[in-house]
Structures are given as C-alpha cells and as structure tokens.
Design a protein around this motif. Structure first.
Motif, PDB file in Angstrom:
ATOM      1  N   LEU A 124       0.799  -1.177  -0.107  1.00  0.00           N
ATOM      2  CA  LEU A 124      -0.181   0.191   0.063  1.00  0.00           C
ATOM      3  C   LEU A 124       0.773   1.165   0.037  1.00  0.00           C
ATOM      4  CD1 LEU A 124      -2.620  -1.086   2.280  1.00  0.00           C
ATOM      5  CD2 LEU A 124      -2.804  -1.073   0.013  1.00  0.00           C
ATOM      6  N   ASN A 125       1.838   1.559  -1.124  1.00  0.00           N
ATOM      7  CA  ASN A 125       2.592   2.618  -1.247  1.00  0.00           C
ATOM      8  C   ASN A 125       3.274   2.647  -0.088  1.00  0.00           C
ATOM      9  OD1 ASN A 125       1.500   3.169  -3.562  1.00  0.00           O
ATOM     10  ND2 ASN A 125      -0.091   4.284  -2.693  1.00  0.00           N
ATOM     11  N   THR A 138      -2.917  -8.923  -4.359  1.00  0.00           N
ATOM     12  CA  THR A 138      -3.294  -7.677  -4.867  1.00  0.00           C
ATOM     13  C   THR A 138      -4.271  -7.392  -3.918  1.00  0.00           C
ATOM     14  OG1 THR A 138      -3.028  -8.407  -7.012  1.00  0.00           O
ATOM     15  CG2 THR A 138      -4.305  -6.384  -6.706  1.00  0.00           C
ATOM     16  N   GLU A 149      -8.066   1.367  -6.482  1.00  0.00           N
ATOM     17  CA  GLU A 149      -6.560   1.400  -6.774  1.00  0.00           C
ATOM     18  C   GLU A 149      -5.986  -0.042  -6.604  1.00  0.00           C
ATOM     19  OE1 GLU A 149      -2.454   3.587  -6.709  1.00  0.00           O
ATOM     20  OE2 GLU A 149      -4.135   4.686  -5.999  1.00  0.00           O
ATOM     21  N   HIS A 163      -2.806  -2.592  -5.435  1.00  0.00           N
ATOM     22  CA  HIS A 163      -1.674  -2.382  -4.926  1.00  0.00           C
ATOM     23  C   HIS A 163      -1.189  -3.805  -5.061  1.00  0.00           C
ATOM     24  CE1 HIS A 163      -2.068   1.805  -3.602  1.00  0.00           C
ATOM     25  NE2 HIS A 163      -3.418   1.356  -3.489  1.00  0.00           N
ATOM     26  N   CYS A 194       1.481  -6.927  -4.678  1.00  0.00           N
ATOM     27  CA  CYS A 194       2.908  -7.442  -4.015  1.00  0.00           C
ATOM     28  C   CYS A 194       3.154  -8.624  -4.503  1.00  0.00           C
ATOM     29  CB  CYS A 194       2.807  -6.978  -2.472  1.00  0.00           C
ATOM     30  SG  CYS A 194       2.043  -8.211  -1.694  1.00  0.00           S
TER      31      CYS A 194
END
Length: 127
Positions: free
Chosen positions: A17-18, A106, A112, A114, A116
């Motif tokens: 998450l950013n 995901t 959006e 995100h 990984c």
C-alpha cells in the motif's frame, strides 16, 4: 479479553500500500483441497466503518508450473490495535512436489490496485 500477539515466525515480509504498511506472512498451511496463508499487517488497516475497506486477492504459481487461485479469506484488527491479522486461501491444493510458490497478493483500496509479490518455500524438498 485476551490480547492476540503477532506470531514470531515470519516466512516473508514486504512493504505494501505505497510502503505505508508491512505485510508479514507467518504460516503456509497445506490442506487436502487448498492452502492458506496467515499474515499480519502493521500498522493495522483502517476500520471498515471509518474508511473504504481494503480487499485482497491471491494468485500463485509453483516452481513446477501449477497455478493457484483465490478461494477467499478474512481479516480483522487485533484486540490491542497494533496490527491486522488475516488469512487467505487458494485452490487447488499445493502439488506435493512443489518446493517454492510465487504469490501475487493484490490489495484493492479506493479503486486502486496495489500488488505485491512473495516467494515462499513449501515443506517439499528439492530433489
């Protein structure tokens, strides 16, 4: 009320998450028809009553070419508020000869995606 502690064993860890949270996978449980990953996220995800919930999906492939797909999961805040605990499952069952599994998780937050990626060892032994 009992406080749930973060498990001490960590199979893999990655920023999500950013880079605002860290996902730690603590267990890969094989079942007859599926497998389950148990994880924690710190800091905890926002409460669904206060913010848009974060949705999670799983796709995976093992080192011998088998594919695995999301079969559902659940998560919730720890009683002490320090982290989120959860599990997510995939089908079919892990192939007995698979030694590693490449997992794509995901996270969907506010429309959006995100993703990984993790590489996890299974209990199988390479020949």
């Amino acid at each position: 009320m009992k406080t749930r502690r973060i498990p001490t064993t960590t199979l893999a860890s990655v920023k999500i998450l950013n880079d605002s949270h860290e996902l730690s996978v603590h267990d890969l449980e094989r079942r007859v028809d599926s497998f389950t990953l148990r994880y924690t996220i710190t800091p905890p995800l926002p409460d669904a009553a206060e913010a848009t919930p974060v949705l999670l999906s799983l796709e995976a492939m093992d080192d011998i070419g088998n594919e695995y797909f999301d079969w559902g999961g659940a998560y919730g805040a720890a009683g002490d508020g320090t982290h989120t605990s959860g599990s997510i499952s995939a089908q079919p069952a892990l192939a007995p000869k698979a030694c590693e599994i490449r997992v794509r998780l995901t996270f969907l937050r506010d429309g959006e995606e995100h993703p990984c990626h993790l590489m996890l060892r299974t209990s199988a032994v390479k020949p």
